[in-house]
Design an enzyme around this catalytic site. Structure first.
Site, PDB file in Angstrom:
ATOM      1  N   SER A   1      32.427  34.592  35.157  1.00  0.00           N
ATOM      2  CA  SER A   1      32.491  33.541  36.180  1.00  0.00           C
ATOM      3  C   SER A   1      31.633  32.347  35.753  1.00  0.00           C
ATOM      4  CB  SER A   1      32.074  34.126  37.531  1.00  0.00           C
ATOM      5  OG  SER A   1      32.444  33.293  38.603  1.00  0.00           O
TER       6      SER A   1
ATOM      7  N   ASP B   1      18.684  26.260  47.538  1.00  0.00           N
ATOM      8  CA  ASP B   1      18.827  24.817  47.745  1.00  0.00           C
ATOM      9  C   ASP B   1      19.494  24.159  46.537  1.00  0.00           C
ATOM     10  OD1 ASP B   1      17.647  24.957  50.239  1.00  0.00           O
ATOM     11  OD2 ASP B   1      15.639  24.458  49.504  1.00  0.00           O
TER      12      ASP B   1
ATOM     13  N   HIS C   1      37.888  39.587  41.219  1.00  0.00           N
ATOM     14  CA  HIS C   1      37.037  38.680  40.455  1.00  0.00           C
ATOM     15  C   HIS C   1      35.836  39.397  39.853  1.00  0.00           C
ATOM     16  CE1 HIS C   1      35.276  34.982  39.104  1.00  0.00           C
ATOM     17  NE2 HIS C   1      34.250  35.075  39.929  1.00  0.00           N
TER      18      HIS C   1
END
Length: 262
Positions: free
Chosen positions: A91, A181, A242
């Site tokens: 990924s 964040d 996945h």
């Protein structure tokens, strides 16, 4: 800025005759996701599993781009793998591995890309980050306390368990090992794919291994893949999604082992 990545290493159990295997995990993962695979493959090669920047025990940084991650992997290839490695990435880690091959191909003896392609995606990931950020860490005394806090936003138990591997409790204080964040700000960049690289392509041996039940690698992407990786071979794990290495670990191991011994 290039970061020195935290890593786990499995030394070769026999005479080391082949280049090390450098493994890059996907978004929200860590090197430990590939621990069993790494042990199994560490016969005539070392296996090095890194934590990508802003993940696991690796340093945090505001920059979360594929050129930056490729530079981190290049440093790992030099410092931990003796200057060249076969690189396996899943990924996000697969995109970073492709970025390394297209920027510093001399460091890449071979390339294995798991369920990702060099294209832009529109898959939604922000809800996962929002759910993790919404967890009341002050109420957590053990990891399992957070599971019901995630359940409404993330009904899939396996996915919650995967994400919760990033939650640690030390001295009664809970924290995420993810820079949530920075990851949230960088999601558009992580889903995208840069248009230009220092090299037009990587002509080393390459395997694209994808899940038959996943929509991340489709037939119509193969021209784009072969345009950058002309020696690309394709293999499908029927029924896998996945997270194919977690869903079908033995089939995934067998496919990787075949590629490494060809």
């Amino acid at each position: 800025m290039t970061l020195a990545l935290a890593h786990i290493e499995h030394p070769a159990s026999e005479a080391e005759t082949d280049p090390p295997l450098l493994i890059a995990h996907g978004l929200y993962g860590s090197g430990r996701n590939f621990n069993s695979l790494g042990k199994s493959l560490a016969t005539n090669r070392r296996v090095v599993m890194v934590d990508m920047r802003n993940h696991g025990a690796s340093p945090w940084d505001a920059e979360m781009t594929y050129p930056a991650m490729a530079a981190d992997l290049a440093s790992a290839a030099r410092d931990l793998c003796g200057g060249q490695a076969t690189v396996l990435g899943h990924s996000m880690g697969g995109k970073a591995a492709m970025a390394l091959a297209l920027s510093q191909p001399d460091l890449v003896a071979g390339l294995i890309v798991a369920d990702i392609a060099p294209v832009a995606y529109d898959h939604g990931h922000e809800a996962y980050i929002d759910a993790m950020q919404a967890v009341d860490l002050s109420a957590i005394t053990r990891r399992s306390d957070a599971d019901p806090m995630l359940a409404a936003a993330i009904p899939e138990k396996m996915l919650r368990a995967f994400l919760l591997q990033n939650l640690i409790v030390e001295g009664g204080v809970a924290r995420w090992r993810l820079n949530l964040d920075a990851l949230k700000r960088s999601l558009p960049t992580l889903l995208d794919w840069p248009a230009a690289w220092p090299h037009d392509g990587y002509d080393g041996p390459t395997l694209f291994l994808h899940g038959g039940a996943s929509d991340y690698v489709t037939e119509d992407m193969r021209p784009s893949i072969r345009g950058l990786f002309p020696r690309a071979e394709f293999e499908t794990l029927a029924g896998a999604g996945h997270w194919l290495h977690a869903e079908q670990p033995q089939d995934f191991l067998a496919a990787v082992a075949r590629f490494l011994t060809d």
